[in-house]
Design a protein around this motif. Structure first.
Motif, PDB file in Angstrom:
ATOM      1  N   ARG A 154      -2.306  28.008  42.069  1.00  0.00           N
ATOM      2  CA  ARG A 154      -0.368  29.197  41.663  1.00  0.00           C
ATOM      3  C   ARG A 154      -1.256  30.419  42.577  1.00  0.00           C
ATOM      4  NH1 ARG A 154       0.880  32.008  35.955  1.00  0.00           N
ATOM      5  NH2 ARG A 154       2.118  33.519  36.617  1.00  0.00           N
ATOM      6  N   ALA A 155      -2.122  30.481  42.757  1.00  0.00           N
ATOM      7  CA  ALA A 155      -2.846  31.811  43.365  1.00  0.00           C
ATOM      8  C   ALA A 155      -4.597  31.378  43.610  1.00  0.00           C
ATOM      9  CB  ALA A 155      -2.515  33.329  42.436  1.00  0.00           C
ATOM     10  N   VAL A 156      -4.424  32.402  44.537  1.00  0.00           N
ATOM     11  CA  VAL A 156      -6.465  32.184  44.943  1.00  0.00           C
ATOM     12  C   VAL A 156      -6.679  33.559  44.733  1.00  0.00           C
ATOM     13  CG1 VAL A 156      -5.629  31.961  47.612  1.00  0.00           C
ATOM     14  CG2 VAL A 156      -7.790  30.618  46.384  1.00  0.00           C
ATOM     15  N   MET A 157      -8.200  33.704  44.808  1.00  0.00           N
ATOM     16  CA  MET A 157      -8.929  35.572  44.640  1.00  0.00           C
ATOM     17  C   MET A 157     -10.279  34.697  45.385  1.00  0.00           C
ATOM     18  SD  MET A 157      -8.385  37.105  40.943  1.00  0.00           S
ATOM     19  CE  MET A 157      -8.069  35.737  40.113  1.00  0.00           C
ATOM     20  N   LEU A 158     -10.687  35.827  46.200  1.00  0.00           N
ATOM     21  CA  LEU A 158     -12.737  34.847  46.778  1.00  0.00           C
ATOM     22  C   LEU A 158     -13.122  35.703  47.304  1.00  0.00           C
ATOM     23  CD1 LEU A 158      -9.977  33.714  49.861  1.00  0.00           C
ATOM     24  CD2 LEU A 158     -10.915  32.138  48.384  1.00  0.00           C
ATOM     25  N   GLU A 159     -14.206  35.993  46.166  1.00  0.00           N
ATOM     26  CA  GLU A 159     -15.247  36.424  46.298  1.00  0.00           C
ATOM     27  C   GLU A 159     -16.233  36.586  47.517  1.00  0.00           C
ATOM     28  OE1 GLU A 159     -18.644  39.287  43.094  1.00  0.00           O
ATOM     29  OE2 GLU A 159     -17.863  36.719  42.670  1.00  0.00           O
TER      30      GLU A 159
ATOM     31  N   PRO B 141      -0.745  24.008  37.753  1.00  0.00           N
ATOM     32  CA  PRO B 141      -1.356  24.743  38.732  1.00  0.00           C
ATOM     33  C   PRO B 141      -1.814  26.313  38.864  1.00  0.00           C
ATOM     34  CG  PRO B 141       1.458  24.236  39.448  1.00  0.00           C
ATOM     35  CD  PRO B 141       1.096  23.799  37.722  1.00  0.00           C
ATOM     36  N   VAL B 142      -3.222  26.025  38.754  1.00  0.00           N
ATOM     37  CA  VAL B 142      -4.229  27.313  38.504  1.00  0.00           C
ATOM     38  C   VAL B 142      -4.300  28.144  40.011  1.00  0.00           C
ATOM     39  CG1 VAL B 142      -5.413  25.131  37.915  1.00  0.00           C
ATOM     40  CG2 VAL B 142      -5.953  25.641  40.071  1.00  0.00           C
ATOM     41  N   THR B 143      -4.499  29.118  39.220  1.00  0.00           N
ATOM     42  CA  THR B 143      -5.076  30.070  39.994  1.00  0.00           C
ATOM     43  C   THR B 143      -6.646  30.303  39.881  1.00  0.00           C
ATOM     44  OG1 THR B 143      -4.012  31.941  38.526  1.00  0.00           O
ATOM     45  CG2 THR B 143      -5.657  32.579  40.038  1.00  0.00           C
ATOM     46  N   LEU B 144      -7.348  30.044  41.351  1.00  0.00           N
ATOM     47  CA  LEU B 144      -8.454  29.982  41.723  1.00  0.00           C
ATOM     48  C   LEU B 144      -9.489  30.909  42.041  1.00  0.00           C
ATOM     49  CD1 LEU B 144      -7.593  27.173  44.598  1.00  0.00           C
ATOM     50  CD2 LEU B 144      -9.152  27.298  42.135  1.00  0.00           C
ATOM     51  N   LEU B 145     -10.507  31.408  41.856  1.00  0.00           N
ATOM     52  CA  LEU B 145     -11.795  32.668  41.982  1.00  0.00           C
ATOM     53  C   LEU B 145     -12.750  32.080  42.106  1.00  0.00           C
ATOM     54  CD1 LEU B 145     -12.654  35.045  42.438  1.00  0.00           C
ATOM     55  CD2 LEU B 145     -12.344  35.592  39.468  1.00  0.00           C
ATOM     56  N   GLY B 146     -12.579  32.496  43.737  1.00  0.00           N
ATOM     57  CA  GLY B 146     -14.541  31.400  43.853  1.00  0.00           C
ATOM     58  C   GLY B 146     -14.697  32.211  44.331  1.00  0.00           C
ATOM     59  N   HIS B 147     -16.802  32.198  44.456  1.00  0.00           N
ATOM     60  CA  HIS B 147     -17.446  33.413  45.230  1.00  0.00           C
ATOM     61  C   HIS B 147     -18.063  32.821  46.366  1.00  0.00           C
ATOM     62  CE1 HIS B 147     -21.775  35.229  45.376  1.00  0.00           C
ATOM     63  NE2 HIS B 147     -21.221  35.976  45.826  1.00  0.00           N
ATOM     64  N   SER B 148     -18.295  33.278  47.504  1.00  0.00           N
ATOM     65  CA  SER B 148     -19.170  32.990  48.558  1.00  0.00           C
ATOM     66  C   SER B 148     -18.533  31.279  48.901  1.00  0.00           C
ATOM     67  CB  SER B 148     -20.896  33.029  48.124  1.00  0.00           C
ATOM     68  OG  SER B 148     -21.862  32.369  49.166  1.00  0.00           O
ATOM     69  N   MET B 149     -19.311  29.874  48.713  1.00  0.00           N
ATOM     70  CA  MET B 149     -19.163  29.147  49.137  1.00  0.00           C
ATOM     71  C   MET B 149     -18.062  27.881  48.289  1.00  0.00           C
ATOM     72  SD  MET B 149     -21.572  25.324  47.168  1.00  0.00           S
ATOM     73  CE  MET B 149     -22.016  25.872  45.964  1.00  0.00           C
ATOM     74  N   GLY B 150     -17.916  29.065  46.540  1.00  0.00           N
ATOM     75  CA  GLY B 150     -17.480  28.751  45.697  1.00  0.00           C
ATOM     76  C   GLY B 150     -15.670  29.681  46.372  1.00  0.00           C
ATOM     77  N   GLY B 151     -15.531  30.311  46.756  1.00  0.00           N
ATOM     78  CA  GLY B 151     -14.583  31.192  48.103  1.00  0.00           C
ATOM     79  C   GLY B 151     -13.780  29.981  49.087  1.00  0.00           C
ATOM     80  N   HIS B 152     -14.899  29.552  49.507  1.00  0.00           N
ATOM     81  CA  HIS B 152     -14.413  28.811  50.761  1.00  0.00           C
ATOM     82  C   HIS B 152     -13.951  27.396  50.403  1.00  0.00           C
ATOM     83  CE1 HIS B 152     -14.600  28.119  55.096  1.00  0.00           C
ATOM     84  NE2 HIS B 152     -15.051  27.007  54.711  1.00  0.00           N
TER      85      HIS B 152
ATOM     86  N   ALA C  85      -0.827  29.177  51.579  1.00  0.00           N
ATOM     87  CA  ALA C  85       0.661  29.602  51.263  1.00  0.00           C
ATOM     88  C   ALA C  85       1.137  29.728  49.892  1.00  0.00           C
ATOM     89  CB  ALA C  85       1.577  28.781  51.520  1.00  0.00           C
ATOM     90  N   ARG C  86       0.369  31.289  49.731  1.00  0.00           N
ATOM     91  CA  ARG C  86       0.028  31.845  47.373  1.00  0.00           C
ATOM     92  C   ARG C  86      -0.692  32.984  48.263  1.00  0.00           C
ATOM     93  NH1 ARG C  86       2.613  27.332  47.602  1.00  0.00           N
ATOM     94  NH2 ARG C  86       2.450  26.193  46.020  1.00  0.00           N
ATOM     95  N   PRO C  87      -0.116  33.301  46.514  1.00  0.00           N
ATOM     96  CA  PRO C  87      -0.686  34.854  46.899  1.00  0.00           C
ATOM     97  C   PRO C  87      -2.834  34.302  46.868  1.00  0.00           C
ATOM     98  CG  PRO C  87       1.117  34.204  45.466  1.00  0.00           C
ATOM     99  CD  PRO C  87       0.725  33.251  45.967  1.00  0.00           C
TER     100      PRO C  87
END
Length: 273
Positions: free
Chosen positions: A118-123, A93-104, A211-213
């Motif tokens: 595992r978790a997700v961050m949206l820039e 399980p990964v942590t995702l970090l996406g910017h703009s389109m990548g965040g979507h 349903a993730r941090p």
């Protein structure tokens, strides 16, 4: 970057290219870039985090060194591409970090495949205070103009794009200037004909099912950031495990405008999740 390596994953009839920092025993962090960028546009962030994380920087279809988006460019295809890469690389399980389109994209992957995340961050994802509606004639003309502008930009020599980017963005790190200028030359303008505008209208249906941090990283709309304080408030009200990191003095490219503050917020979130 000399010890980073790169590879290809065949997904949905497209060869997807990625860079990886190595250290497969470390927690995986998958970085998803914005529209017209490329995986290496995360270089400055990856340098700061690679000691502690196994970082994968994906080139989306039609971007960087990935294959053309001839079969389409929709949210569903982009999400399927990310899932295919996670599965092909056999990542836990990964942590995702996406910017703009990548965040979507990161938000959609988290909603549809929480077992992979595992978790997700949206820039600054493209979350606007608009309900879904058909593409208007005015917006279609706007996309055509954007495509025309990109073709003109790609006619410029790389050195000229570098100079213009540095002049216009004096606070960007040299790596950010260089990778942005290179990515603009790699971008396949045909993507504009593949339903781009459809990827930014349905965040209100996504957020309650994350349903993730999560961390929503926002900037200043007056400087070009997309997510307004009102949209951020609406989103976090329906995201039980989401929280906000507002970084002052930034536009849409938050990590480029205020690199240290961005990395500090990301490090803190990663430490806690």
């Amino acid at each position: 970057m000399s010890h980073w390596f790169e590879g290809l994953v065949l997904a949905n009839d497209v060869q997807l290219h990625y860079y990886r920092t190595g250290g497969t025993a470390k927690p995986p962090l998958l970085l998803l870039h914005g529209f017209t960028d490329a995986g290496l546009c995360w270089t400055s962030v990856a340098r700061d985090l690679e000691a502690d994380y196994d970082i994968v920087m994906l080139d989306a279809r039609g971007h960087g060194c990935s294959g053309a988006a001839v079969s389409g460019f929709t949210t569903e295809m982009l999400v399927a591409d990310v899932v295919a890469v996670i599965q092909a690389l056999q990542l836990p399980p990964v942590t995702l970090l996406g910017h703009s389109m990548g965040g979507h994209m990161a938000a959609h992957v988290t909603k549809k495949h929480p077992e992979l995340v595992r978790a997700v961050m949206l820039e600054d994802p493209p979350w606007r205070g608009l309900e879904a509606e058909p593409l208007s004639g005015e917006e279609e003309n706007g996309l055509e103009q954007w495509a025309t502008n990109m073709r003109e930009l790609q006619k410029q020599p790389l050195a000229e794009r570098l100079e213009d980017a540095a002049d216009f963005n004096p606070h960007w790190l040299p790596d950010d200037v260089r990778t942005w200028a290179e990515a603009q030359g790699q971008f396949q303008v045909e993507v504009f004909t593949q339903g781009l505008y459809q990827v930014s209208r349905d965040w209100k249906a996504i957020v309650p099912e994350l349903a993730r941090p999560g961390l929503l990283i926002t900037g200043d709309p007056i400087r070009g950031a997309i997510v307004t304080p009102e949209v951020a408030q609406q989103a976090l009200a329906t995201w039980p495990e989401g929280r906000l990191a507002y970084i002052e003095g930034t536009g849409h490219s938050i990590r480029r405008d205020q690199h240290e503050a961005f990395v500090t917020a990301v490090r803190q979130f990663l430490k806690e999740n």
